[in-house]
Motif scaffolding. Structure first.
Motif, PDB file in Angstrom:
ATOM      1  N   MET A   1       0.918  -1.085  -0.068  1.00  0.00           N
ATOM      2  CA  MET A   1      -0.227  -0.024  -0.082  1.00  0.00           C
ATOM      3  C   MET A   1       0.797   1.325   0.021  1.00  0.00           C
ATOM      4  SD  MET A   1      -3.177   1.037   2.354  1.00  0.00           S
ATOM      5  CE  MET A   1      -2.614   2.036   3.740  1.00  0.00           C
ATOM      6  N   LEU A   2       2.076   1.172   0.678  1.00  0.00           N
ATOM      7  CA  LEU A   2       2.772   2.436   0.715  1.00  0.00           C
ATOM      8  C   LEU A   2       3.446   2.680  -0.529  1.00  0.00           C
ATOM      9  CD1 LEU A   2       3.927   4.530   2.738  1.00  0.00           C
ATOM     10  CD2 LEU A   2       5.738   3.069   3.460  1.00  0.00           C
ATOM     11  N   GLN A   3       4.140   1.610  -1.226  1.00  0.00           N
ATOM     12  CA  GLN A   3       4.646   1.379  -2.361  1.00  0.00           C
ATOM     13  C   GLN A   3       3.664   1.893  -3.431  1.00  0.00           C
ATOM     14  OE1 GLN A   3       6.336  -2.420  -2.956  1.00  0.00           O
ATOM     15  NE2 GLN A   3       8.161  -2.208  -1.770  1.00  0.00           N
ATOM     16  N   SER A   4       2.115   1.783  -3.394  1.00  0.00           N
ATOM     17  CA  SER A   4       1.372   2.363  -4.419  1.00  0.00           C
ATOM     18  C   SER A   4       1.207   3.532  -4.249  1.00  0.00           C
ATOM     19  CB  SER A   4       0.203   1.630  -4.282  1.00  0.00           C
ATOM     20  OG  SER A   4      -0.541   1.738  -3.133  1.00  0.00           O
ATOM     21  N   LYS A   5       1.198   3.995  -2.902  1.00  0.00           N
ATOM     22  CA  LYS A   5       1.275   5.649  -2.629  1.00  0.00           C
ATOM     23  C   LYS A   5       2.362   6.540  -3.119  1.00  0.00           C
ATOM     24  CE  LYS A   5      -1.722   5.886   1.507  1.00  0.00           C
ATOM     25  NZ  LYS A   5      -1.530   6.103   2.769  1.00  0.00           N
ATOM     26  N   LEU A   6       3.573   5.672  -2.984  1.00  0.00           N
ATOM     27  CA  LEU A   6       4.682   6.328  -3.532  1.00  0.00           C
ATOM     28  C   LEU A   6       4.869   6.292  -4.947  1.00  0.00           C
ATOM     29  CD1 LEU A   6       7.664   7.324  -2.769  1.00  0.00           C
ATOM     30  CD2 LEU A   6       8.456   4.835  -2.719  1.00  0.00           C
ATOM     31  N   PHE A   7       4.235   5.312  -5.609  1.00  0.00           N
ATOM     32  CA  PHE A   7       4.226   5.219  -7.062  1.00  0.00           C
ATOM     33  C   PHE A   7       3.298   6.425  -7.663  1.00  0.00           C
ATOM     34  CE2 PHE A   7       2.644   3.241 -11.069  1.00  0.00           C
ATOM     35  CZ  PHE A   7       3.744   3.255 -11.886  1.00  0.00           C
ATOM     36  N   ASP A   8       2.120   6.162  -6.912  1.00  0.00           N
ATOM     37  CA  ASP A   8       1.062   7.383  -7.291  1.00  0.00           C
ATOM     38  C   ASP A   8       1.744   8.725  -7.445  1.00  0.00           C
ATOM     39  OD1 ASP A   8      -0.635   5.191  -8.025  1.00  0.00           O
ATOM     40  OD2 ASP A   8      -1.907   5.508  -6.170  1.00  0.00           O
ATOM     41  N   SER A   9       2.171   8.888  -6.122  1.00  0.00           N
ATOM     42  CA  SER A   9       2.818  10.224  -5.918  1.00  0.00           C
ATOM     43  C   SER A   9       3.982  10.650  -6.863  1.00  0.00           C
ATOM     44  CB  SER A   9       3.460  10.278  -4.528  1.00  0.00           C
ATOM     45  OG  SER A   9       4.063  11.671  -4.299  1.00  0.00           O
ATOM     46  N   ARG A  10       4.799   9.569  -7.082  1.00  0.00           N
ATOM     47  CA  ARG A  10       5.789   9.859  -8.509  1.00  0.00           C
ATOM     48  C   ARG A  10       5.070  10.119  -9.819  1.00  0.00           C
ATOM     49  NH1 ARG A  10      10.385   5.334  -6.816  1.00  0.00           N
ATOM     50  NH2 ARG A  10      11.276   6.445  -5.409  1.00  0.00           N
ATOM     51  N   GLY A  11       3.949   9.278 -10.169  1.00  0.00           N
ATOM     52  CA  GLY A  11       3.368   9.471 -11.081  1.00  0.00           C
ATOM     53  C   GLY A  11       2.729  10.931 -11.441  1.00  0.00           C
ATOM     54  N   GLU A  12       2.119  11.445 -10.417  1.00  0.00           N
ATOM     55  CA  GLU A  12       1.416  12.764 -10.161  1.00  0.00           C
ATOM     56  C   GLU A  12       2.541  13.755 -10.355  1.00  0.00           C
ATOM     57  OE1 GLU A  12      -0.720  12.974  -6.713  1.00  0.00           O
ATOM     58  OE2 GLU A  12      -2.137  11.489  -7.433  1.00  0.00           O
ATOM     59  N   ALA A  13       3.621  13.659  -9.612  1.00  0.00           N
ATOM     60  CA  ALA A  13       4.996  14.533  -9.981  1.00  0.00           C
ATOM     61  C   ALA A  13       5.235  14.726 -11.477  1.00  0.00           C
ATOM     62  CB  ALA A  13       6.003  14.225  -8.937  1.00  0.00           C
ATOM     63  N   GLU A  14       5.336  13.560 -11.930  1.00  0.00           N
ATOM     64  CA  GLU A  14       5.796  13.366 -13.357  1.00  0.00           C
ATOM     65  C   GLU A  14       4.909  14.030 -14.418  1.00  0.00           C
ATOM     66  OE1 GLU A  14       6.752   9.472 -14.121  1.00  0.00           O
ATOM     67  OE2 GLU A  14       8.597   9.269 -12.959  1.00  0.00           O
ATOM     68  N   GLU A  15       3.549  13.854 -14.023  1.00  0.00           N
ATOM     69  CA  GLU A  15       2.395  14.261 -14.947  1.00  0.00           C
ATOM     70  C   GLU A  15       2.573  15.873 -14.748  1.00  0.00           C
ATOM     71  OE1 GLU A  15      -1.254  12.628 -13.901  1.00  0.00           O
ATOM     72  OE2 GLU A  15      -0.653  10.423 -14.501  1.00  0.00           O
ATOM     73  N   ARG A  16       2.582  16.282 -13.410  1.00  0.00           N
ATOM     74  CA  ARG A  16       2.488  17.862 -13.300  1.00  0.00           C
ATOM     75  C   ARG A  16       3.923  18.352 -14.374  1.00  0.00           C
ATOM     76  NH1 ARG A  16       2.019  16.609  -7.473  1.00  0.00           N
ATOM     77  NH2 ARG A  16      -0.382  16.768  -6.987  1.00  0.00           N
ATOM     78  N   ALA A  17       4.918  17.754 -14.010  1.00  0.00           N
ATOM     79  CA  ALA A  17       6.301  18.247 -14.745  1.00  0.00           C
ATOM     80  C   ALA A  17       6.068  18.243 -16.237  1.00  0.00           C
ATOM     81  CB  ALA A  17       7.445  17.340 -14.340  1.00  0.00           C
ATOM     82  N   ALA A  18       5.423  17.229 -16.767  1.00  0.00           N
ATOM     83  CA  ALA A  18       4.970  17.101 -17.955  1.00  0.00           C
ATOM     84  C   ALA A  18       4.106  18.451 -18.399  1.00  0.00           C
ATOM     85  CB  ALA A  18       4.507  15.775 -18.709  1.00  0.00           C
ATOM     86  N   ALA A  19       3.112  18.691 -17.893  1.00  0.00           N
ATOM     87  CA  ALA A  19       2.263  19.512 -18.278  1.00  0.00           C
ATOM     88  C   ALA A  19       2.856  20.919 -17.947  1.00  0.00           C
ATOM     89  CB  ALA A  19       1.014  19.332 -17.092  1.00  0.00           C
ATOM     90  N   TRP A  20       3.522  21.175 -16.937  1.00  0.00           N
ATOM     91  CA  TRP A  20       4.207  22.442 -16.835  1.00  0.00           C
ATOM     92  C   TRP A  20       5.343  22.488 -17.900  1.00  0.00           C
ATOM     93  CZ3 TRP A  20       4.806  26.903 -15.504  1.00  0.00           C
ATOM     94  CH2 TRP A  20       6.151  27.631 -15.384  1.00  0.00           C
ATOM     95  N   GLY A  21       6.017  21.616 -18.481  1.00  0.00           N
ATOM     96  CA  GLY A  21       6.885  21.674 -19.410  1.00  0.00           C
ATOM     97  C   GLY A  21       6.213  22.273 -20.751  1.00  0.00           C
ATOM     98  N   ALA A  22       4.953  21.562 -21.028  1.00  0.00           N
ATOM     99  CA  ALA A  22       4.159  21.742 -22.220  1.00  0.00           C
ATOM    100  C   ALA A  22       3.645  23.225 -22.055  1.00  0.00           C
ATOM    101  CB  ALA A  22       3.034  21.040 -22.230  1.00  0.00           C
ATOM    102  N   GLU A  23       3.142  23.565 -20.829  1.00  0.00           N
ATOM    103  CA  GLU A  23       2.536  25.020 -20.741  1.00  0.00           C
ATOM    104  C   GLU A  23       3.741  25.996 -21.017  1.00  0.00           C
ATOM    105  OE1 GLU A  23       0.284  27.698 -17.390  1.00  0.00           O
ATOM    106  OE2 GLU A  23       0.255  25.488 -17.234  1.00  0.00           O
ATOM    107  N   ARG A  24       5.234  25.714 -20.363  1.00  0.00           N
ATOM    108  CA  ARG A  24       6.134  26.631 -20.432  1.00  0.00           C
ATOM    109  C   ARG A  24       6.741  26.841 -21.892  1.00  0.00           C
ATOM    110  NH1 ARG A  24      11.422  24.971 -17.279  1.00  0.00           N
ATOM    111  NH2 ARG A  24      12.662  25.818 -18.781  1.00  0.00           N
TER     112      ARG A  24
END
Length: 188
Positions: A1-24
């Motif tokens: 469960m903790l690993q899935s939260k960690l994985f989800d958190s990393r995935g969200e961070a990568e999505e935000r970074a990709a969205a930010w890069g596109a917006e930038r």
């Protein structure tokens, strides 16, 4: 469960970074377009100024000598009208230039604010990831300290065997007490 939260958190961070890069990227392209438009308007403004200057220097001579036989200065009037038109165009271009410059500055500020917000979100995510990793490490250590399922089963089997031995030993004592008590009461 903790690993899935960690994985989800990393995935969200990568999505935000990709969205930010596109917006930038979009903002950078828009900024480049506006800057090229501003540069083009400045060049056109400079050309108009040069034309105005050349007309005013040639128009000044014509206005003094430009009287025709009827006493009107038709050449001077034409140059003055052109000068007025060009001055109006130059003013419009200056206004457009100022407006576009303000837009570029506003977009740059917006981009900086978005960058700060994303950086703050990134720091927050890094703290969350660190906390989740620390929790995962703690849980792993906790699991290492605990007995394995095989060890637990072996201990249960030993406990059952000890209980059986204890139960058999109690039955033997009860049998001895029953035999010893009955024989002692019936003796001399």
């Amino acid at each position: 469960m903790l690993q899935s939260k960690l994985f989800d958190s990393r995935g969200e961070a990568e999505e935000r970074a990709a969205a930010w890069g596109a917006e930038r990227q979009i903002l950078a392209e828009t900024n480049d377009k506006h800057q090229s438009s501003v540069a083009s308007l400045e060049r056109e403004n400079d050309l108009l100024r040069a034309r105005i200057q050349s007309l005013s220097s040639s128009g000044g001579g014509d206005s003094a000598d430009g009287l025709d036989g009827s006493g009107s200065s038709s050449g001077g009037f034409s140059a003055a009208a052109q000068l007025k038109t060009l001055a109006g165009e130059a003013d419009e271009l200056r206004n457009d230039n100022a407006r576009l410059h303000k837009e570029v500055l506003a977009r740059e500020r917006s981009l900086e604010a978005a960058a700060k917000s994303l950086a703050e979100q990134g720091r927050s995510n890094a703290v969350q990831v660190g906390a989740l990793q620390a929790e995962a490490a703690r849980l792993h250590k906790d699991l290492e300290k605990r007995s394995s399922p095989a060890e637990v089963e072996a201990l249960r089997a030993q406990l059952k065997a000890l209980r059986r031995l204890e139960f058999n030993a109690q039955e033997d004592e009860d049998d001895i007490d029953d035999k010893g008590g009955g024989g002692g009461g019936g003796g001399p």
